[in-house]
Design an enzyme around this catalytic site. Structure first.
Site, short mmCIF file in Angstrom:
data_model
loop_
_atom_site.label_atom_id
_atom_site.label_comp_id
_atom_site.label_asym_id
_atom_site.label_seq_id
_atom_site.Cartn_x
_atom_site.Cartn_y
_atom_site.Cartn_z
CG HIS A 257 -1.95 -1.11 1.16
ND1 HIS A 257 -2.80 -1.36 0.11
CD2 HIS A 257 -2.18 -2.08 2.08
CE1 HIS A 257 -3.52 -2.44 0.37
NE2 HIS A 257 -3.16 -2.90 1.56
CG ASP A 308 -5.23 -5.84 -0.41
OD1 ASP A 308 -5.21 -6.77 0.40
OD2 ASP A 308 -5.30 -4.66 -0.05
#
Length: 417
Positions: A257, A308
């Site tokens: 991220h 993800d």
């Protein structure tokens, strides 16, 4: 030995015509442009396989459920906990098998699985302490995707907070117990992860770094402003700075991220050779924010993509979101060239590289008339346009997207039943 004649293929940074490839023992042994010899034909635009550098396979069961209503990352997390509470080795295997098949059908030929659900619901280990990890390994072997199992250490419910509820499933007794369990995993490619600065105390991090020496090391980093605020309040450091203090940064490390970074954070990542896995379809789904992709790239930080939470499983959409989010943040078009995005996230059709091929149909409503080059892949195509996938020389997808859908419906339905 297997050979293919590719109508068009992405080779050496450009689309070439009539490319003949040979694959033996899972790798390319010959790549010939403007070939005259025949082989099994693959019509369309063929790319090397994409690497998915961040995945939570069981999150696939959340698609269409967590998007209802409003909320934040923190309310989404409660819904994720509800899914995690339902996992057992059988449902984990079935859901991962279907999710990995979806990845292959989308063009991902390798995946780093950030695996953090380890034990029974009350926190007691299974008879095989790695039963859920081995279920993931078996799912990957069954489908043919190359798996790096990134086993995740999770010791606290937040900075200075005890574990609660489903989090008990995630945790080992301490960092040493985590390292002992991971050492017993039966798989050739196992790495480790610091789940986050919230879940791994400062004093435990050096143990994880030592236990993963020479192996991949991943960590969720600065996904939310609240994470940064808590880390600064507790330690006087940003998450990146805390990881640097622990010796966790370096070329084998991937920060996942990395959405809310300071300029000093970016410099630390660049100086240490640490990579970043962007997951833009998840980051936009959770309302995380837009990461500093251009600033990271300009600093020399390697950037990859991950699916993800499986809100979307589509490398073409990840690349498109990467560039489009940059446009929104900068009010400028063309922040990354299509060729650059492919070079950062896909493999190579070259001798000695893994024998991975992803073929796109150039006649669909999305791809027709787009020029049949790298811009077709990044700005037009979707996973639905993939017709054929080879991973390590093995045909792993034959174009039947409906079959993948049926398997996913069964696996997701079983988890929630």
């Amino acid at each position: 030995m297997t050979s293919y004649l590719l109508e068009k293929a992405w080779v050496d940074g450009a689309v070439r015509d009539t490319v003949r490839v040979e694959i033996e023992d899972g790798v390319f042994t010959s790549v010939e442009v403007d070939a005259t010899r025949t082989a099994t034909p693959l019509r369309g635009l063929t790319l090397p396989g994409f690497a998915n550098t961040h995945s939570h396979a069981f999150h696939r069961a959340l698609r269409g459920r967590t998007q209802r209503g409003s909320g934040t990352f923190w309310t989404w997390r409660e819904q994720m906990y509800a899914a995690a509470a339902r996992l057992d080795p059988d449902t984990c295997f079935e859901l991962a098998r279907a999710t990995y098949a979806e990845m292959l059908a989308a063009g991902y030929t390798s995946v780093c699985e950030f695996h953090y659900v380890h034990h029974q619901p009350d926190g007691t280990p299974y008879d095989d302490p790695n039963a859920l990890g081995h279920a993931l390994v078996a799912a990957a072997e069954t489908t043919g995707i190359r798996l790096t199992l990134v086993d995740t250490c999770y010791l606290a419910g937040g900075i200075g907070e005890p574990l609660a509820g489903p989090q008990r499933r995630f945790a080992d007794r301490d960092a040493d117990a985590w390292a002992e369990r991971v050492a017993a995993i039966r798989h050739d490619d196992v790495g480790g992860a610091i789940h986050s600065v919230r879940a791994v105390p400062r004093e435990a991090m050096p143990t994880l770094v030592a236990a993963t020496e020479g192996k991949p090391l991943h960590a969720h980093v600065s996904e939310q402003p609240a994470e940064n605020e808590a880390c600064l309040a507790a330690y006087g450091l940003t998450p990146v700075e805390l990881l640097a203090e622990a010796g966790a940064l370096g070329p084998r490390t991937t920060a996942v991220h990395a959405t809310h970074l300071t300029q000093a954070d970016i410099s630390l990542l660049a100086e240490t050779g640490t990579g970043v896995s962007l997951c833009p379809t998840t980051e936009r789904d959770l309302g995380d924010g837009i990461g500093p992709a251009r600033a990271l790239a300009d600093a020399g930080v390697p950037i990859t993509i991950g699916s993800d939470s499986q809100a979307v499983v589509d490398p073409f959409e990840e690349l498109r979101a990467w560039e489009m989010d940059e446009r929104l943040a900068s009010i400028t078009r063309g922040r990354f060239a299509a060729a650059d995005l492919l070079a950062r996230t896909a493999g190579r059709i070259a001798v000695g590289e893994p024998g991975d091929l992803v073929t796109l149909d150039l006649t669909t409503p999305r791809t027709a008339g787009t020029g049949a080059d790298e811009h077709t892949a990044v700005f037009a195509a979707t996973a639905a346009d993939v017709t054929h996938v080879v991973a390590s020389g093995r045909v792993v997808f034959d174009g039947d997207h409906a079959r993948i859908g049926r398997a996913l419906a069964a696996a997701v339905g079983r988890l929630w039943s």
